[in-house]
Motif scaffolding. Sequence first.
Motif, PDB file in Angstrom:
ATOM      1  N   ASP A   1      15.266  -7.011   2.387  1.00 56.72           N
ATOM      2  CA  ASP A   1      14.584  -6.100   3.321  1.00 56.72           C
ATOM      3  C   ASP A   1      14.417  -4.764   2.606  1.00 56.72           C
ATOM      4  N   PRO A   2      13.199  -4.434   2.174  1.00 52.57           N
ATOM      5  CA  PRO A   2      12.975  -3.230   1.356  1.00 52.57           C
ATOM      6  C   PRO A   2      13.300  -1.912   2.085  1.00 52.57           C
ATOM      7  N   SER A   3      13.499  -1.988   3.415  1.00 49.60           N
ATOM      8  CA  SER A   3      13.815  -0.716   4.089  1.00 49.60           C
ATOM      9  C   SER A   3      15.205  -0.210   3.703  1.00 49.60           C
ATOM     10  N   VAL A   4      15.992  -1.064   3.013  1.00 55.44           N
ATOM     11  CA  VAL A   4      17.302  -0.587   2.517  1.00 55.44           C
ATOM     12  C   VAL A   4      17.108   0.466   1.421  1.00 55.44           C
ATOM     13  N   LEU A   5      15.878   0.512   0.891  1.00 54.53           N
ATOM     14  CA  LEU A   5      15.591   1.476  -0.197  1.00 54.53           C
ATOM     15  C   LEU A   5      15.148   2.843   0.344  1.00 54.53           C
ATOM     16  N   PHE A   6      14.906   2.939   1.646  1.00 53.99           N
ATOM     17  CA  PHE A   6      14.350   4.184   2.194  1.00 53.99           C
ATOM     18  C   PHE A   6      15.360   5.327   2.109  1.00 53.99           C
ATOM     19  N   PRO A   7      14.886   6.544   1.900  1.00 50.97           N
ATOM     20  CA  PRO A   7      15.766   7.715   1.953  1.00 50.97           C
ATOM     21  C   PRO A   7      16.143   8.027   3.402  1.00 50.97           C
ATOM     22  N   LYS A   8      17.090   8.977   3.577  1.00 52.92           N
ATOM     23  CA  LYS A   8      17.529   9.320   4.945  1.00 52.92           C
ATOM     24  C   LYS A   8      16.363   9.853   5.773  1.00 52.92           C
ATOM     25  N   SER A   9      15.677  10.880   5.207  1.00 55.90           N
ATOM     26  CA  SER A   9      14.609  11.527   5.978  1.00 55.90           C
ATOM     27  C   SER A   9      13.320  10.698   5.949  1.00 55.90           C
ATOM     28  N   HIS A  10      12.629  10.664   7.069  1.00 57.30           N
ATOM     29  CA  HIS A  10      11.329   9.989   7.160  1.00 57.30           C
ATOM     30  C   HIS A  10      10.181  10.997   7.073  1.00 57.30           C
ATOM     31  N   ASP A  11      10.511  12.269   6.739  1.00 56.91           N
ATOM     32  CA  ASP A  11       9.439  13.277   6.596  1.00 56.91           C
ATOM     33  C   ASP A  11       8.402  12.774   5.587  1.00 56.91           C
ATOM     34  N   TYR A  12       7.126  13.024   5.888  1.00 57.05           N
ATOM     35  CA  TYR A  12       6.081  12.526   4.975  1.00 57.05           C
ATOM     36  C   TYR A  12       4.854  13.425   4.960  1.00 57.05           C
ATOM     37  N   TRP A  13       4.075  13.239   3.872  1.00 60.13           N
ATOM     38  CA  TRP A  13       2.716  13.784   3.809  1.00 60.13           C
ATOM     39  C   TRP A  13       1.793  12.582   3.970  1.00 60.13           C
ATOM     40  N   THR A  14       0.596  12.810   4.502  1.00 59.99           N
ATOM     41  CA  THR A  14      -0.369  11.725   4.587  1.00 59.99           C
ATOM     42  C   THR A  14      -1.773  12.226   4.287  1.00 59.99           C
ATOM     43  N   TYR A  15      -2.555  11.385   3.605  1.00 61.03           N
ATOM     44  CA  TYR A  15      -3.952  11.727   3.293  1.00 61.03           C
ATOM     45  C   TYR A  15      -4.700  10.436   3.030  1.00 61.03           C
ATOM     46  N   HIS A  16      -6.018  10.511   2.965  1.00 59.90           N
ATOM     47  CA  HIS A  16      -6.813   9.306   2.713  1.00 59.90           C
ATOM     48  C   HIS A  16      -7.169   9.229   1.235  1.00 59.90           C
ATOM     49  N   GLY A  17      -6.868   8.075   0.642  1.00 62.55           N
ATOM     50  CA  GLY A  17      -7.128   7.932  -0.795  1.00 62.55           C
ATOM     51  C   GLY A  17      -7.418   6.509  -1.210  1.00 62.55           C
ATOM     52  N   SER A  18      -7.035   6.212  -2.438  1.00 61.65           N
ATOM     53  CA  SER A  18      -7.472   4.953  -3.058  1.00 61.65           C
ATOM     54  C   SER A  18      -6.311   4.212  -3.721  1.00 61.65           C
ATOM     55  N   PHE A  19      -6.640   2.997  -4.215  1.00 62.09           N
ATOM     56  CA  PHE A  19      -5.719   2.335  -5.127  1.00 62.09           C
ATOM     57  C   PHE A  19      -5.607   3.214  -6.373  1.00 62.09           C
ATOM     58  N   THR A  20      -4.433   3.264  -6.980  1.00 63.12           N
ATOM     59  CA  THR A  20      -4.277   4.083  -8.199  1.00 63.12           C
ATOM     60  C   THR A  20      -4.510   3.230  -9.446  1.00 63.12           C
ATOM     61  N   THR A  21      -4.982   1.992  -9.224  1.00 65.96           N
ATOM     62  CA  THR A  21      -5.381   1.162 -10.367  1.00 65.96           C
ATOM     63  C   THR A  21      -6.752   0.566 -10.030  1.00 65.96           C
ATOM     64  N   PRO A  22      -7.495   0.152 -11.044  1.00 62.63           N
ATOM     65  CA  PRO A  22      -8.787  -0.484 -10.755  1.00 62.63           C
ATOM     66  C   PRO A  22      -8.613  -1.653  -9.796  1.00 62.63           C
ATOM     67  N   PRO A  23      -9.547  -1.943  -8.911  1.00 60.88           N
ATOM     68  CA  PRO A  23     -10.881  -1.326  -8.798  1.00 60.88           C
ATOM     69  C   PRO A  23     -10.915   0.013  -8.072  1.00 60.88           C
TER      70      PRO A  23
END
Length: 258
Positions: free
Chosen positions: A177-199
């Motif tokens: 369960d990858p949520s075991v990797l989450f940090p304590k705080s859920h504070d976040y930034w959000t924006y609209h973007g793209s894949f960071t690899t092609p395409p």
Amino acid sequence: PWGYDGDNGPDQWHKNYPIAKGRHQSPIEINNKEVHYDRSLLPWFASYDPCAAKTILNNGKTCRVVFDDSFDRSVLRGGPLPGVYRLRQLHFHWGSSDDHGSEHVVNGVRYAGELHLLHWNPKYSNYLDAVRRTDGIAVLAIFLQVGKTPKPEMKRILEEINAIKTKGKEAPFPNFDPSVLFPKSHDYWTYHGSFTTPPCEECITWIVLREPIIVSSDQMAKLRSLSKNAENEPDLPLVDNWRPTQPRYFRMVSASFL
Ligand SMILES: NS(=O)(=O)c1ccc(B(O)O)cc1
Ligand SMILES: [Zn+2]
């Protein structure tokens, strides 16, 4: 094919993937002065089924863990998202040394690496349809910071590295369960973007966590021990698989915290 080397690296990608020069590309620089606190932003929630984890693989570009996304089994919801998004895979980006490797950069700070958990919007018939939609994909990004007290849960992933040393190698990766990797705080930034690899499709709602998770220098060295080539080819270290920051243009970066 595309890569991260001089001749096939990020500056060349646009030749085969013109979107790479688009107006909504990722990663970007996140600077406090340009961020807008949005008090209407909701908290995000991950509800992951550990039994959805399937395999871990080296595809020559990153180390990826793949999950069963044939139904709403492991989902991300809330935050800036209009509904649930299905977890499909997680992977990493890292540098050749501890002082760089992340894709997003925060107030000029580069972290040693970045973990991406990729989810797709099940309102579309499948993943390939979702990547063609502006609200098709959601990626939860978590910075990896080198420190003395590493997160013990990272060990599980790094222990499997020996089984996938070379490109094309895949190993079973059950019960995670990858949520075991989450940090304590859920504070976040959000924006609209793209894949960071092609395409480099511009279909991603990015949710970038403010709090990094701590990994050890040895754990980063473990990631760097992966080879970008197959076992019958020369052993080239899989390092610096990160894209430089892209122009923000007229995009707002919203913060869930003051
Ligand atoms: N680095 S990223 O999260 O934008 C990403 C995710 C998935 C894929 B892919 O499956 O090709 C590529 C990049
Ligand atoms: Zn990524």
